[in-house]
Enzyme design. Structure first.
Site, mmCIF file in Angstrom:
data_model
loop_
_atom_site.group_PDB
_atom_site.id
_atom_site.type_symbol
_atom_site.label_atom_id
_atom_site.label_comp_id
_atom_site.label_asym_id
_atom_site.label_seq_id
_atom_site.Cartn_x
_atom_site.Cartn_y
_atom_site.Cartn_z
ATOM 1 N N ASP A 160 3.305 -6.013 -21.526
ATOM 2 C CA ASP A 160 2.441 -6.050 -20.347
ATOM 3 C C ASP A 160 1.007 -6.001 -20.878
ATOM 4 O O ASP A 160 0.505 -4.949 -21.267
ATOM 5 C CB ASP A 160 2.747 -4.859 -19.435
ATOM 6 N N PHE A 181 4.517 3.850 -1.865
ATOM 7 C CA PHE A 181 3.140 4.372 -1.854
ATOM 8 C C PHE A 181 2.174 3.450 -1.120
ATOM 9 O O PHE A 181 1.166 3.894 -0.588
ATOM 10 C CB PHE A 181 2.638 4.604 -3.294
ATOM 11 N N LYS A 196 -7.272 -7.419 -13.843
ATOM 12 C CA LYS A 196 -7.837 -6.240 -14.522
ATOM 13 C C LYS A 196 -8.740 -6.714 -15.669
ATOM 14 O O LYS A 196 -9.825 -7.214 -15.413
ATOM 15 C CB LYS A 196 -6.719 -5.332 -15.024
ATOM 16 N N TYR A 248 -2.783 -31.207 -7.206
ATOM 17 C CA TYR A 248 -1.530 -30.441 -7.135
ATOM 18 C C TYR A 248 -0.949 -30.257 -8.535
ATOM 19 O O TYR A 248 -0.438 -29.185 -8.865
ATOM 20 C CB TYR A 248 -0.509 -31.166 -6.246
ATOM 21 N N PHE A 292 5.858 1.376 -14.877
ATOM 22 C CA PHE A 292 4.822 1.034 -13.914
ATOM 23 C C PHE A 292 5.536 0.595 -12.629
ATOM 24 O O PHE A 292 6.604 -0.005 -12.682
ATOM 25 C CB PHE A 292 3.861 -0.057 -14.417
ATOM 26 N N THR A 293 4.898 0.877 -11.510
ATOM 27 C CA THR A 293 5.550 0.718 -10.197
ATOM 28 C C THR A 293 6.166 -0.674 -9.996
ATOM 29 O O THR A 293 7.380 -0.801 -9.806
ATOM 30 C CB THR A 293 4.532 1.001 -9.078
ATOM 31 N N ARG A 308 -1.044 8.888 -7.737
ATOM 32 C CA ARG A 308 -0.170 8.457 -8.824
ATOM 33 C C ARG A 308 0.716 9.634 -9.207
ATOM 34 O O ARG A 308 0.634 10.208 -10.270
ATOM 35 C CB ARG A 308 -0.971 7.975 -10.047
#
Ligand code: F0G
Length: 472
Positions: free
Chosen positions: A228, A462, A271, A85, A137-138, A395
Site C-alpha cells: 500500500d 465509522f 494523499k 474515452y 486499514f479499514t 480511529r
C-alpha cells in the site's frame, strides 16, 4: 547591511527555521461558528464528524485524503485534459510517472485507493486464504474480507503501544509471519499486505531493512508482497532521517529502492500524490495484470482511465513528481511535527513518535473514566468540534468494526482521535489554534461522559454510524 544575508541573520538570532517551499496564490475563506450552531450541527450529525456539513467546520482535520492544495502546475495540467474515452494522452503521462518514480511495470488507474484494493483482493485472494498485514486499514481489510480472505496482523508489538519510541513502528514482525507460514502453510497465504506508512498505528514507517528482509522471507516461500504505497513518500522521509546509510539519499531514490522489495502496489493518490481524486494499481507479473486489466472494465472503467477524467490523470502525474521533492516532504512532515511539539510541551497525550500525516490523540489517556463501549475517541472528536469547530476523526473501536466470524466488536489497543493535516492547505497559525483547542478539551477531560451508538451500518461503520450522549 544593505541586503539580506541569511548566514549573518542566522547567527544573529541563533536559529534557522524551515519554511514551506511555496507561496499562496489563491485563498478560500473560513467560516467561524458559535457554540450554539456547533451544538446543533453535531446533534444533527449524530455525533459523527463524517456526517457534519463542511460549511459548519472551521479547521478541517478529518483527513489528508483528497484535501491537498494543488500547485499552479497541476491546475495548468488540468487544462490539458485529453478526455478521449480510450488511450488518453494523460494516461500515458501517468503511466510513465508511476513507472519512473515507483518502478513497477504494468499500471492501471483507479478512481481512488479502494477501487484498486477491490480489484487486487478479487484477483489475488482465494476464499479462506490468510492475508497477513502490518496492522489493518479499514478499507483494505474490508475488501480482503469481502473477497473471502482473513486478515492476520503481523505488525511488531510496539505498534500497538502509543508511547513506545521505536523509530520504525510499522515494521513487520518477521517471527510472527514465519510462525504463520509454518502453522497455516504458504499455500494458504494469499500475499503479504504491506503498508508504508501504517495509518492506524499513527502514520508509522517501515524501515528499508525490514522491507528487504520481508521480501527475502516471502521469496523463500513463494509468497508475493503487495504494497500500500499511499503514503510511501512520507515513509521514505523517515528512512532518510532515521535509517543508517540513507541520510544523503534523495527521497525519490529511497522510494524506488523500497518498491524494488515488493511485487506490486496500490495507492490512493489523494494523499502523497497531491490530488483531490485518483488512485492506481501496479504489478510486475503479466498473468495477474491481465486478470486485473480484464476486471477493471467491470468495476472502474476502461484500463486507460479507470474511473478518472483525463485531467485528473494529468494532475496526478504532475503531483507524483512534486511529492518526491525533498523540500516538499520536509515541510509537510515539519508542519505535522510542529503541532505535535506544541501538544507534547503541554503534556497532552499523543502517539509517539509523531508520524507522517497526522497527530493522533490518545483518547484512553484523555478519558480513563470511559470504557471502549462508551467510545472515548468518538467522544474526543465531538468535544473538539464543540470547543472550536475543528473536525477530527475517530480511529478506535468504531473504526475497528466487528469481527466477521464472531460478530463482536474488535477492541483495538489504540483508541485514537486523528488530527490529520491536509498538504499545503493550512498555516502554522492554524496549527497554533488547533493546539490551543486541544489543550482546552484536555483541561476539561474529567467532565466527559461518553456516547452510545444508536445506528450502525453493516460495512465500514465509522463513516455513517450515529451516536447520542450517554448522559444529557
Ligand atoms: N490505504 C490507506 C493507507 C489509506 O489511508 C486509505 C484511505 C486507503 C488505502 C483507501 O484509499 O480513500 O482513496 O479509497 N485513507 C483515508 C484516510 C480515507 O482518511 O485515512 P481511498
Amino acid at each position: 547591511m544593505t541586503h539580506f544575508e541569511p548566514q549573518t541573520m542566522g547567527q544573529q538570532f541563533g536559529r534557522r527555521s524551515w519554511a514551506e517551499p511555496w507561496k499562496i496564490k489563491m485563498v478560500e475563506p473560513l467560516r467561524v461558528t458559535d457554540r450554539d450552531t456547533r451544538e446543533r450541527a453535531l446533534d444533527e450529525a449524530g455525533y459523527n464528524t463524517f456526517l457534519l456539513r463542511s460549511r459548519d467546520v472551521y479547521i478541517d482535520l478529518l483527513t489528508d485524503s483528497g484535501t491537498s492544495a494543488m500547485s499552479d502546475r497541476q491546475w495548468a495540467g488540468m487544462m490539458m485534459g485529453d478526455e478521449a474515452y480510450a488511450g488518453s494522452v494523460n494516461f500515458f503521462h501517468l503511466e510513465s510517472a508511476i513507472q519512473h518514480y515507483y518502478g513497477y511495470r504494468h499500471i492501471l488507474p483507479t478512481h481512488q485507493g479502494r477501487g484498486a484494493e477491490h480489484l487486487l483482493s478479487r484477483a489475488a485472494i482465494k476464499p479462506g486464504q490468510l492475508v497477513p498485514g502490518n496492522m489493518y486499514f479499514t478499507t483494505t481489510r474490508a475488501h480482503q474480507e469481502l473477497a473471502g480472505g482473513e486478515f492476520a496482523d503481523v505488525v511488531i508489538d510496539q505498534a500497538h503501544d502509543p508511547d513506545d519510541p521505536h523509530p520504525f513502528k510499522g515494521n513487520v514482525d518477521l517471527d510472527k509471519l514465519d510462525t504463520l507460514i509454518a502453522t497455516r502453510g504458504a499455500a494458504n497465504i494469499a500475499y503479504v499486505s504491506l503498508a508504508a506508512t501504517v495509518n492506524m498505528a499513527g502514520g508509522q514507517p517501515v524501515s528499508m531493512a525490514n522491507a528487504k528482509a520481508l521480501k527475502a522471507l516471502c521469496e523463500r516461500h513463494e509468497i508475493k508482497v503487495y504494497l500500500d504505497a499511499t503514503r510511501l513518500v512520507e515513509n521514505a522521509f523517515f528512512i532518510q532521517e532515521r535509517e543508517l546509510g540513507y541520510q544523503a539519499t534523495r527521497i525519490a531514490d529511497i522510494v524506488k529502492e523500497f518498491t524494488s522489495h515488493t511485487d506490486g502496489a496500490w495507492s490512493s493518490a489523494k494523499k502523497d500524490s497531491l490530488v483531490n481524486i485518483g488512485g492506481w494499481l501496479a504489478v510486475n507479473e503479466w498473468p495477474l495484470f491481465e486478470e486485473l486489466r480484464n476486471q477493471i472494465v467491470l468495476f472502474e472503467g476502461l484500463h486507460t482511465y479507470g474511473g478518472l477524467a483525463g485531467r485528473d490523470m494529468e494532475a496526478m502525474a504532475i503531483g507524483i513528481a512534486e511529492s518526491m521533492q525533498d523540500d516538499h516532504i520536509r515541510s509537510r512532515i515539519g508542519q505535522v511535527r510542529y503541532l505535535g511539539e506544541l501538544l507534547t510541551d503541554w503534556e497532552v497525550p499523543i502517539v509517539h513518535p509523531v508520524g507522517g500525516h497526522a497527530i493522533f490523540l490518545n483518547a484512553r489517556a484523555f478519558y480513563p473514566q470511559l470504557s471502549q463501549d462508551e467510545f472515548p475517541a468518538q467522544t474526543l472528536a465531538a468535544e473538539l468540534y464543540l470547543d472550536s469547530g475543528i473536525r477530527s476523526m475517530e480511529r478506535g473501536v468504531v473504526s475497528a468494526g466487528r469481527d466477521p466470524k464472531t460478530g463482536g466488536h474488535h477492541y483495538p489497543n489504540l483508541e485514537l482521535t486523528r488530527l490529520t493535516i491536509p498538504r499545503r492547505v493550512y498555516t502554522q497559525a492554524h496549527m497554533d489554534v488547533v493546539a490551543e483547542s486541544v489543550k482546552t478539551v484536555w483541561d476539561n477531560r474529567t467532565a466527559a461522559t461518553g456516547l452510545e451508538m444508536i445506528y450502525e451500518p453493516k460495512y465500514l461503520r465509522f463513516f455513517q454510524a450515529r451516536f447520542k450522549p450517554r448522559h444529557g
